[in-house]
Design a protein around this motif. Structure first.
Motif, PDB file in Angstrom:
ATOM      1  N   PRO A  92      67.312  20.272 -41.716  1.00 33.29           N
ATOM      2  CA  PRO A  92      68.930  20.208 -41.290  1.00 33.29           C
ATOM      3  C   PRO A  92      69.766  21.029 -41.930  1.00 33.29           C
ATOM      4  CG  PRO A  92      67.438  17.784 -41.085  1.00 33.29           C
ATOM      5  CD  PRO A  92      66.781  19.211 -42.112  1.00 33.29           C
ATOM      6  N   ILE A  93      71.366  21.378 -41.077  1.00 28.65           N
ATOM      7  CA  ILE A  93      72.176  21.980 -41.952  1.00 28.65           C
ATOM      8  C   ILE A  93      73.296  20.906 -42.794  1.00 28.65           C
ATOM      9  CG2 ILE A  93      73.011  23.464 -39.591  1.00 28.65           C
ATOM     10  CD1 ILE A  93      75.280  22.324 -39.057  1.00 28.65           C
ATOM     11  N   GLY A  94      72.803  19.634 -42.552  1.00 29.58           N
ATOM     12  CA  GLY A  94      73.386  17.858 -43.311  1.00 29.58           C
ATOM     13  C   GLY A  94      73.094  18.557 -44.160  1.00 29.58           C
ATOM     14  N   SER A  95      71.701  18.908 -45.132  1.00 29.41           N
ATOM     15  CA  SER A  95      71.424  19.379 -46.300  1.00 29.41           C
ATOM     16  C   SER A  95      72.168  20.494 -47.222  1.00 29.41           C
ATOM     17  CB  SER A  95      69.858  19.236 -46.362  1.00 29.41           C
ATOM     18  OG  SER A  95      69.380  20.451 -45.934  1.00 29.41           O
ATOM     19  N   PHE A  96      72.601  21.158 -46.420  1.00 26.42           N
ATOM     20  CA  PHE A  96      73.124  22.136 -47.546  1.00 26.42           C
ATOM     21  C   PHE A  96      74.803  21.566 -48.012  1.00 26.42           C
ATOM     22  CE2 PHE A  96      71.405  24.781 -43.851  1.00 26.42           C
ATOM     23  CZ  PHE A  96      70.571  25.628 -44.709  1.00 26.42           C
ATOM     24  N   GLN A  97      75.055  22.216 -49.481  1.00 24.81           N
ATOM     25  CA  GLN A  97      76.204  21.784 -49.892  1.00 24.81           C
ATOM     26  C   GLN A  97      76.936  21.868 -49.522  1.00 24.81           C
ATOM     27  OE1 GLN A  97      76.630  22.313 -54.562  1.00 24.81           O
ATOM     28  NE2 GLN A  97      75.979  20.730 -54.983  1.00 24.81           N
ATOM     29  N   ALA A  98      77.209  23.046 -48.830  1.00 28.62           N
ATOM     30  CA  ALA A  98      78.181  23.301 -48.619  1.00 28.62           C
ATOM     31  C   ALA A  98      79.040  22.572 -47.195  1.00 28.62           C
ATOM     32  CB  ALA A  98      78.425  24.606 -48.127  1.00 28.62           C
ATOM     33  N   VAL A  99      78.350  22.691 -46.556  1.00 30.56           N
ATOM     34  CA  VAL A  99      78.383  21.545 -45.700  1.00 30.56           C
ATOM     35  C   VAL A  99      78.712  19.871 -45.863  1.00 30.56           C
ATOM     36  CG1 VAL A  99      77.659  20.243 -43.303  1.00 30.56           C
ATOM     37  CG2 VAL A  99      76.714  22.825 -43.640  1.00 30.56           C
ATOM     38  N   GLN A 100      77.740  19.715 -47.318  1.00 38.18           N
ATOM     39  CA  GLN A 100      78.255  18.320 -47.515  1.00 38.18           C
ATOM     40  C   GLN A 100      79.783  17.940 -47.920  1.00 38.18           C
ATOM     41  OE1 GLN A 100      75.105  17.619 -49.975  1.00 38.18           O
ATOM     42  NE2 GLN A 100      73.671  17.261 -48.604  1.00 38.18           N
ATOM     43  N   HIS A 101      79.685  19.378 -48.558  1.00 34.97           N
ATOM     44  CA  HIS A 101      81.757  18.994 -49.567  1.00 34.97           C
ATOM     45  C   HIS A 101      82.659  19.169 -48.140  1.00 34.97           C
ATOM     46  CE1 HIS A 101      80.228  21.070 -53.161  1.00 34.97           C
ATOM     47  NE2 HIS A 101      79.281  20.308 -53.497  1.00 34.97           N
ATOM     48  N   ARG A 102      82.382  19.487 -46.881  1.00 35.73           N
ATOM     49  CA  ARG A 102      83.459  20.097 -46.003  1.00 35.73           C
ATOM     50  C   ARG A 102      83.629  17.829 -45.746  1.00 35.73           C
ATOM     51  NH1 ARG A 102      81.867  24.866 -42.723  1.00 35.73           N
ATOM     52  NH2 ARG A 102      83.808  24.078 -41.199  1.00 35.73           N
ATOM     53  N   LEU A 103      82.208  18.025 -45.408  1.00 37.53           N
ATOM     54  CA  LEU A 103      82.109  16.609 -44.683  1.00 37.53           C
ATOM     55  C   LEU A 103      82.749  15.654 -45.626  1.00 37.53           C
ATOM     56  CD1 LEU A 103      79.082  16.597 -43.186  1.00 37.53           C
ATOM     57  CD2 LEU A 103      81.380  16.800 -42.004  1.00 37.53           C
ATOM     58  N   ALA A 104      82.342  15.936 -46.950  1.00 39.56           N
ATOM     59  CA  ALA A 104      83.378  14.162 -47.773  1.00 39.56           C
ATOM     60  C   ALA A 104      84.800  14.807 -47.330  1.00 39.56           C
ATOM     61  CB  ALA A 104      82.691  15.331 -49.195  1.00 39.56           C
ATOM     62  N   ASP A 105      85.358  15.928 -47.862  1.00 44.40           N
ATOM     63  CA  ASP A 105      86.734  15.819 -47.965  1.00 44.40           C
ATOM     64  C   ASP A 105      87.498  15.325 -46.913  1.00 44.40           C
ATOM     65  OD1 ASP A 105      86.907  17.652 -50.345  1.00 44.40           O
ATOM     66  OD2 ASP A 105      86.760  20.467 -49.431  1.00 44.40           O
ATOM     67  N   LEU A 106      86.676  15.677 -45.597  1.00 44.60           N
ATOM     68  CA  LEU A 106      87.272  14.807 -44.355  1.00 44.60           C
ATOM     69  C   LEU A 106      87.393  13.849 -44.467  1.00 44.60           C
ATOM     70  CD1 LEU A 106      85.748  17.035 -41.719  1.00 44.60           C
ATOM     71  CD2 LEU A 106      87.848  16.902 -42.541  1.00 44.60           C
ATOM     72  N   TYR A 107      85.984  13.289 -45.190  1.00 46.96           N
ATOM     73  CA  TYR A 107      85.894  11.302 -45.427  1.00 46.96           C
ATOM     74  C   TYR A 107      87.396  11.291 -46.273  1.00 46.96           C
ATOM     75  CZ  TYR A 107      84.229   7.109 -46.944  1.00 46.96           C
ATOM     76  OH  TYR A 107      84.078   5.563 -46.715  1.00 46.96           O
ATOM     77  N   VAL A 108      87.774  12.241 -46.843  1.00 48.05           N
ATOM     78  CA  VAL A 108      88.757  11.558 -48.332  1.00 48.05           C
ATOM     79  C   VAL A 108      90.057  11.497 -47.364  1.00 48.05           C
ATOM     80  CG1 VAL A 108      89.827  11.843 -49.787  1.00 48.05           C
ATOM     81  CG2 VAL A 108      87.434  12.165 -50.020  1.00 48.05           C
ATOM     82  N   ARG A 109      89.888  12.325 -46.144  1.00 53.58           N
ATOM     83  CA  ARG A 109      91.344  12.449 -45.854  1.00 53.58           C
ATOM     84  C   ARG A 109      91.072  11.488 -44.831  1.00 53.58           C
ATOM     85  NH1 ARG A 109      92.754  18.551 -44.259  1.00 53.58           N
ATOM     86  NH2 ARG A 109      94.979  17.620 -43.736  1.00 53.58           N
ATOM     87  N   LEU A 110      89.959  11.081 -44.691  1.00 54.78           N
ATOM     88  CA  LEU A 110      90.434   9.887 -42.949  1.00 54.78           C
ATOM     89  C   LEU A 110      90.890   8.625 -43.852  1.00 54.78           C
ATOM     90  CD1 LEU A 110      90.063   9.051 -40.531  1.00 54.78           C
ATOM     91  CD2 LEU A 110      87.590   9.044 -40.801  1.00 54.78           C
ATOM     92  N   GLN A 111      90.328   8.426 -45.418  1.00 52.92           N
ATOM     93  CA  GLN A 111      90.606   6.932 -45.513  1.00 52.92           C
ATOM     94  C   GLN A 111      91.778   6.979 -45.876  1.00 52.92           C
ATOM     95  OE1 GLN A 111      88.541   4.061 -45.298  1.00 52.92           O
ATOM     96  NE2 GLN A 111      87.537   5.784 -44.504  1.00 52.92           N
ATOM     97  N   ALA A 112      92.546   7.995 -47.009  1.00 50.14           N
ATOM     98  CA  ALA A 112      93.262   8.473 -46.673  1.00 50.14           C
ATOM     99  C   ALA A 112      94.799   7.918 -45.855  1.00 50.14           C
ATOM    100  CB  ALA A 112      94.225   9.322 -47.586  1.00 50.14           C
ATOM    101  N   ALA A 113      94.345   8.193 -44.439  1.00 52.67           N
ATOM    102  CA  ALA A 113      95.193   7.914 -43.426  1.00 52.67           C
ATOM    103  C   ALA A 113      94.816   6.825 -43.329  1.00 52.67           C
ATOM    104  CB  ALA A 113      94.786   9.083 -42.513  1.00 52.67           C
ATOM    105  N   ARG A 114      93.946   6.411 -42.890  1.00 52.22           N
ATOM    106  CA  ARG A 114      93.342   4.724 -42.706  1.00 52.22           C
ATOM    107  C   ARG A 114      94.759   3.862 -43.206  1.00 52.22           C
ATOM    108  NH1 ARG A 114      88.877   4.668 -41.807  1.00 52.22           N
ATOM    109  NH2 ARG A 114      88.517   4.319 -39.992  1.00 52.22           N
ATOM    110  N   SER A 115      94.533   4.402 -44.701  1.00 49.18           N
ATOM    111  CA  SER A 115      95.304   3.066 -45.542  1.00 49.18           C
ATOM    112  C   SER A 115      96.918   3.017 -45.489  1.00 49.18           C
ATOM    113  CB  SER A 115      95.026   3.261 -47.189  1.00 49.18           C
ATOM    114  OG  SER A 115      93.514   3.877 -47.776  1.00 49.18           O
TER     115      SER A 115
END
Length: 474
Positions: A318-341
């Motif tokens: 699965p492409i989700g197991s690649f670290q580069a993809v995980q880093h991109r999704l993690a960055d998006l999650y952080v930005r999303l939580q900041a926007a929600r707050s």
């Protein structure tokens, strides 16, 4: 500030989410936007009747639920998850707060209960596509953004009563007769179907002009016009044309007013300072609601992208197991939580303030309304953060879905189009941040904003900036 939601707020989110999961999937959204109204009218009536959605932030004295901007923002977050096409933003976040803040008791009693029950819809019409400026989100709203006596805006004049002499020159405030509006407004949210129009217009000429708000009741019979939305009630002299927008879930219209009869919103001759204050207060709440809606859309887009990368395989895994993809999704999650707050804080800030008669709170300019005085720049900053996060999440969703994500029909484009058009409607992001910094006093007077745009003029637009258009005529 108590960051924990109440049981009632949790119930609003849960009930609305369950209903929209059943009734508003991607296929239902695509079908609804092609309806004459631009949304599912049956679903809207269910949301209004079962949940009281359009009256969520209105006082119980006028048929509302009696909640505030926080509950409205939570509801908008859920509608954003489904990219729901509806008149909620135009009615509950723009028009209804202005009627509550500035309207006379007769106007409130006549309109607000019907708006809260979903029997009527309403919207705010601002000429020149300057909605963000009128709401003081991208610049001060004390300039000539409504026309200023020049061509291109909406002008209001006081018509004499039958048998009355021509009105005297007293700064645009002659006695007797009703008001008449002449001009044009584009990019009006749900403007082709709204039964109540709150129109910003300039009156009194150039030298002694003022910007006031007027009510146009569009529920009677009116003219038909080729290209106009058929079956939509109107009034004589009012021509409404639905425009083609990149984001079909946010219907927009062009309004042409040719000597249209109107009623001044409020009592007496109108108070320009109170109008500017009410628009600014409404802008904070609308920004918080739109920010929460963007957060909801980004949350769903991110969740679907994560689910996709867990299933799609490349090189035997699965492409989700690649670290580069995980880093991109993690960055998006952080930005999303900041926007929600930021969105939650903006909604809380807009809802605080001393209570006013009728179950609401005081608004700037002394007008009664549902909102208090929010912190300077909080609405614009939250909206900038949310729009930027939605844009980043939507772009990554298209990329990480691979070849299928680039097809125009894929559901990822619902979020991509919403991100692009919301920024055109109340942005751009750098102007929102510049305005927030200006309101908070972060920079000295006369300092230029980042990017060399220079100090904005009275209209709130940077000098020499090209006009933005989120919609074109059919």
């Amino acid at each position: 500030m108590d960051a924990a939601f109440t049981e009632e707020q949790h119930e609003i989110r849960r009930t609305l989410r369950e209903l929209l999961l059943k009734r508003c999937g991607p296929d239902e959204v695509k079908a609804a936007v092609r309806a004459p109204a631009g949304y599912d009218t049956q679903l809207w009536q269910q949301l209004a009747g079962r949940l009281g959605l359009p009256g969520l932030a209105l006082p119980t004295a006028y048929g509302g639920v009696g909640c505030g901007p926080t509950e409205l923002a939570l509801a908008c977050e859920e509608t954003g998850r489904a990219v729901l096409p509806s008149p909620l933003m135009a009615t509950a976040a723009l028009a209804a707060p202005l009627i509550l803040a500035l309207g006379s008791e007769r106007q409130r009693t006549a309109l607000l209960p019907a708006l809260a029950a979903g029997e009527l819809t309403a919207t705010l019409a601002v000429p020149g596509g300057r909605l963000a400026t009128a709401l003081a989100l991208t610049g001060p709203n004390d300039g000539g953004w409504a026309g200023g006596g020049r061509a291109g805006g909406i002008q209001a004049r006081r018509a004499p009563q039958e048998g009355e002499a021509v009105p005297s020159k007293n700064g645009g405030r002659p006695a007797g007769g009703g008001w008449r509006l002449y001009g044009e407004a584009r990019q009006v949210l749900n403007g082709h179907t709204a039964e109540v129009l709150v129109v910003a217009a300039h009156t009194g000429g150039f030298a002694k002009g003022r910007t006031l708000l007027f009510l146009v009741r569009a529920a009677g019979g009116g003219e038909a016009r080729p290209g106009a939305e058929r079956g939509v009630p109107g009034v004589p002299g009012l021509l409404r044309t639905r425009q083609t927008a990149l984001d079909e879930t946010r219907p927009q219209a062009r309004l042409e007013l040719r000597d249209v009869p109107a009623e001044l919103l409020g009592e007496g001759d109108g108070d320009e300072a109170a109008v500017a204050g009410a628009l600014a207060a409404t802008g904070v709440t609308a920004a918080a609601a739109l920010a929460a809606e963007a957060v909801g859309a980004a949350d769903t887009a991110l969740a679907r992208t994560v689910a996709h990368v867990q299933q799609r395989e490349q090189f035997g895994r699965p492409i989700g197991s690649f670290q580069a993809v995980q880093h991109r999704l993690a960055d998006l999650y952080v930005r999303l939580q900041a926007a929600r707050s930021a969105a939650y804080y903006a909604a809380w800030s807009a809802g605080r303030g001393p209570s006013a008669p009728g179950g609401g709170q005081s608004a700037p300019g002394g007008a009664a309304g549902p909102y208090g005085a929010a912190e300077p720049g909080v609405g614009a900053l939250a909206l900038a953060q949310a729009l930027e996060s939605l844009r980043a999440v939507a772009a990554e969703a298209v990329q990480l879905h691979g070849g299928i994500g680039f097809t125009w029909e894929h559901e990822a484009h619902l979020y991509f189009k919403r991100a692009a058009c919301d920024e055109l409607l109340l942005g751009p992001v750098h102007r929102l941040r510049a305005r927030a910094a200006e309101e908070a006093g972060l920079f000295p007077d006369g300092a230029e904003e980042p990017g060399g745009a220079g100090k904005p003029g009275r209209s709130g637009e940077p000098a020499g900036a090209p006009g933005r258009a989120a919609a074109v005529e059919v």
